[in-house]
Design a protein around this motif. Structure first.
Motif, PDB file in Angstrom:
ATOM      1  N   ILE A 210      43.157 -63.655 -42.184  1.00 46.91           N
ATOM      2  CA  ILE A 210      43.932 -63.231 -41.021  1.00 46.91           C
ATOM      3  C   ILE A 210      43.340 -63.969 -39.832  1.00 46.91           C
ATOM      4  N   CYS A 211      44.205 -64.636 -39.055  1.00 45.51           N
ATOM      5  CA  CYS A 211      43.767 -65.404 -37.891  1.00 45.51           C
ATOM      6  C   CYS A 211      44.308 -64.762 -36.625  1.00 45.51           C
ATOM      7  N   LEU A 212      43.414 -64.538 -35.673  1.00 45.19           N
ATOM      8  CA  LEU A 212      43.771 -63.917 -34.403  1.00 45.19           C
ATOM      9  C   LEU A 212      43.625 -64.953 -33.296  1.00 45.19           C
ATOM     10  N   ASP A 213      44.714 -65.273 -32.623  1.00 51.35           N
ATOM     11  CA  ASP A 213      44.626 -66.137 -31.447  1.00 51.35           C
ATOM     12  C   ASP A 213      44.257 -65.227 -30.283  1.00 51.35           C
ATOM     13  N   VAL A 214      43.101 -65.495 -29.655  1.00 51.37           N
ATOM     14  CA  VAL A 214      42.561 -64.593 -28.635  1.00 51.37           C
ATOM     15  C   VAL A 214      42.305 -65.316 -27.319  1.00 51.37           C
ATOM     16  N   GLU A 215      42.331 -64.531 -26.230  1.00 51.03           N
ATOM     17  CA  GLU A 215      41.982 -65.047 -24.913  1.00 51.03           C
ATOM     18  C   GLU A 215      40.495 -65.367 -24.847  1.00 51.03           C
ATOM     19  N   CYS A 216      39.695 -64.547 -25.532  1.00 53.40           N
ATOM     20  CA  CYS A 216      38.250 -64.696 -25.581  1.00 53.40           C
ATOM     21  C   CYS A 216      37.734 -63.797 -26.694  1.00 53.40           C
ATOM     22  N   VAL A 217      36.469 -63.927 -27.038  1.00 55.80           N
ATOM     23  CA  VAL A 217      35.870 -63.043 -28.035  1.00 55.80           C
ATOM     24  C   VAL A 217      35.560 -61.712 -27.355  1.00 55.80           C
ATOM     25  N   GLU A 218      36.194 -60.661 -27.864  1.00 55.51           N
ATOM     26  CA  GLU A 218      35.912 -59.305 -27.395  1.00 55.51           C
ATOM     27  C   GLU A 218      36.193 -58.363 -28.553  1.00 55.51           C
ATOM     28  N   ALA A 219      35.127 -57.902 -29.189  1.00 55.84           N
ATOM     29  CA  ALA A 219      35.267 -57.064 -30.377  1.00 55.84           C
ATOM     30  C   ALA A 219      34.265 -55.923 -30.346  1.00 55.84           C
ATOM     31  N   GLN A 220      34.607 -54.860 -31.067  1.00 54.05           N
ATOM     32  CA  GLN A 220      33.702 -53.729 -31.192  1.00 54.05           C
ATOM     33  C   GLN A 220      33.749 -53.221 -32.626  1.00 54.05           C
ATOM     34  N   LEU A 221      32.570 -52.984 -33.203  1.00 46.63           N
ATOM     35  CA  LEU A 221      32.413 -52.433 -34.542  1.00 46.63           C
ATOM     36  C   LEU A 221      31.688 -51.098 -34.416  1.00 46.63           C
ATOM     37  N   CYS A 222      32.238 -50.061 -35.040  1.00 42.00           N
ATOM     38  CA  CYS A 222      31.609 -48.736 -34.992  1.00 42.00           C
ATOM     39  C   CYS A 222      31.709 -48.063 -36.353  1.00 42.00           C
ATOM     40  N   ASP A 223      30.615 -47.467 -36.799  1.00 45.19           N
ATOM     41  CA  ASP A 223      30.671 -46.584 -37.950  1.00 45.19           C
ATOM     42  C   ASP A 223      31.365 -45.318 -37.487  1.00 45.19           C
ATOM     43  N   ILE A 224      32.374 -44.890 -38.245  1.00 47.24           N
ATOM     44  CA  ILE A 224      33.187 -43.767 -37.776  1.00 47.24           C
ATOM     45  C   ILE A 224      33.308 -42.636 -38.783  1.00 47.24           C
ATOM     46  N   GLY A 225      32.731 -42.791 -39.948  1.00 46.28           N
ATOM     47  CA  GLY A 225      32.942 -41.750 -40.939  1.00 46.28           C
ATOM     48  C   GLY A 225      31.777 -41.573 -41.873  1.00 46.28           C
ATOM     49  N   PRO A 226      32.047 -40.932 -42.978  1.00 42.02           N
ATOM     50  CA  PRO A 226      30.976 -40.580 -43.905  1.00 42.02           C
ATOM     51  C   PRO A 226      30.344 -41.788 -44.587  1.00 42.02           C
ATOM     52  N   ARG A 227      29.161 -41.539 -45.114  1.00 43.11           N
ATOM     53  CA  ARG A 227      28.424 -42.520 -45.922  1.00 43.11           C
ATOM     54  C   ARG A 227      28.404 -41.992 -47.344  1.00 43.11           C
ATOM     55  N   TRP A 228      28.347 -42.906 -48.305  1.00 43.52           N
ATOM     56  CA  TRP A 228      28.233 -42.486 -49.697  1.00 43.52           C
ATOM     57  C   TRP A 228      27.485 -43.543 -50.474  1.00 43.52           C
ATOM     58  N   LYS A 229      26.892 -43.105 -51.574  1.00 42.85           N
ATOM     59  CA  LYS A 229      26.163 -44.025 -52.445  1.00 42.85           C
ATOM     60  C   LYS A 229      27.171 -44.813 -53.269  1.00 42.85           C
ATOM     61  N   THR A 230      26.800 -46.044 -53.559  1.00 45.00           N
ATOM     62  CA  THR A 230      27.629 -46.891 -54.409  1.00 45.00           C
ATOM     63  C   THR A 230      26.769 -47.372 -55.576  1.00 45.00           C
ATOM     64  N   ALA A 231      27.405 -47.675 -56.687  1.00 50.41           N
ATOM     65  CA  ALA A 231      26.671 -47.999 -57.910  1.00 50.41           C
ATOM     66  C   ALA A 231      26.058 -49.396 -57.907  1.00 50.41           C
ATOM     67  N   SER A 232      26.618 -50.306 -57.134  1.00 55.44           N
ATOM     68  CA  SER A 232      26.113 -51.681 -57.212  1.00 55.44           C
ATOM     69  C   SER A 232      26.193 -52.397 -55.878  1.00 55.44           C
ATOM     70  N   ARG A 233      25.447 -53.476 -55.815  1.00 53.97           N
ATOM     71  CA  ARG A 233      25.426 -54.366 -54.651  1.00 53.97           C
ATOM     72  C   ARG A 233      26.559 -55.373 -54.824  1.00 53.97           C
ATOM     73  N   PRO A 234      27.353 -55.646 -53.769  1.00 53.62           N
ATOM     74  CA  PRO A 234      28.435 -56.632 -53.899  1.00 53.62           C
ATOM     75  C   PRO A 234      27.892 -58.020 -54.216  1.00 53.62           C
ATOM     76  N   SER A 235      28.668 -58.770 -54.971  1.00 54.25           N
ATOM     77  CA  SER A 235      28.320 -60.166 -55.246  1.00 54.25           C
ATOM     78  C   SER A 235      29.615 -60.951 -55.396  1.00 54.25           C
ATOM     79  N   HIS A 236      29.546 -62.257 -55.110  1.00 56.07           N
ATOM     80  CA  HIS A 236      30.735 -63.110 -55.128  1.00 56.07           C
ATOM     81  C   HIS A 236      30.408 -64.452 -55.750  1.00 56.07           C
ATOM     82  N   ASP A 237      31.463 -65.084 -56.260  1.00 53.10           N
ATOM     83  CA  ASP A 237      31.386 -66.489 -56.600  1.00 53.10           C
ATOM     84  C   ASP A 237      31.821 -67.228 -55.336  1.00 53.10           C
ATOM     85  N   ILE A 238      30.845 -67.753 -54.587  1.00 49.82           N
ATOM     86  CA  ILE A 238      31.188 -68.387 -53.304  1.00 49.82           C
ATOM     87  C   ILE A 238      31.517 -69.870 -53.449  1.00 49.82           C
TER      88      ILE A 238
END
Length: 165
Positions: free
Chosen positions: A122-150
């Motif tokens: 997804i590509c966003l054409d922006v006037e400038c960089v202005e972003a905010q990231l916030c944790d907003i909900g519950p946490r939970w345990k997961t069975a594995s660590r993510p991995s990728h074929d990069i």
């Protein structure tokens, strides 16, 4: 930082105002799972946002495998384009790999690219960089660590975002 009442883990809250800040957000969002139905572009407000389940890489460094709900939004968004992302499949889940900024012809504008596994973007054409990231909900345990074929990312330049969102 505020504290999550469920487990006393501090809730992440980050702001990005340049490409270096955006790289930090990208590191915290790597491997976030985002449902297409949880992505929105509000053209009247010039805002793009999504809610996803981010893998907590800081917790992983302490030996814990956890995910948490997080929200990310961008301001000053003029246009949204996509590739291999279709709004008619709201339950499709995308795995976020990176968030990057490409400067445009007129600073401070440019394009923010959200790169997902499987060649989606997804590509966003922006006037400038202005972003905010916030944790907003519950946490939970997961069975594995993510991995990728990069290797697909290393093969060459990414495809342009041509579709509309």
């Amino acid at each position: 930082m505020s504290v999550n009442s469920l487990d006393k883990t501090p809730a992440l809250r980050l702001h990005a105002l340049d490409s270096e800040d955006l790289a930090l957000l990208s590191a915290h969002l790597q491997d976030a799972l985002v449902r297409v139905g949880d992505i929105a572009f509000l053209p009247g407000k010039r805002r793009f946002a999504f809610v996803g389940s981010r893998f907590d890489w800081a917790a992983e460094m302490e030996g814990r495998l956890e995910r948490c709900r997080a929200g990310l939004h961008f301001e000053g968004v003029q246009r949204v384009r996509c590739q291999r992302v279709t709004r008619d499949q709201p339950d499709m889940v995308l795995a976020l790999l990176a968030v990057t900024f490409e400067p445009g012809a007129e600073a401070p504008g440019g394009t923010i690219r959200l790169t997902f596994a499987g060649g989606a973007a997804i590509c966003l054409d922006v006037e400038c960089v202005e972003a905010q990231l916030c944790d907003i909900g519950p946490r939970w345990k997961t069975a594995s660590r993510p991995s990728h074929d990069i290797s697909a990312l290393e093969e060459g330049p990414s495809e342009p975002c041509r579709g509309t969102f």
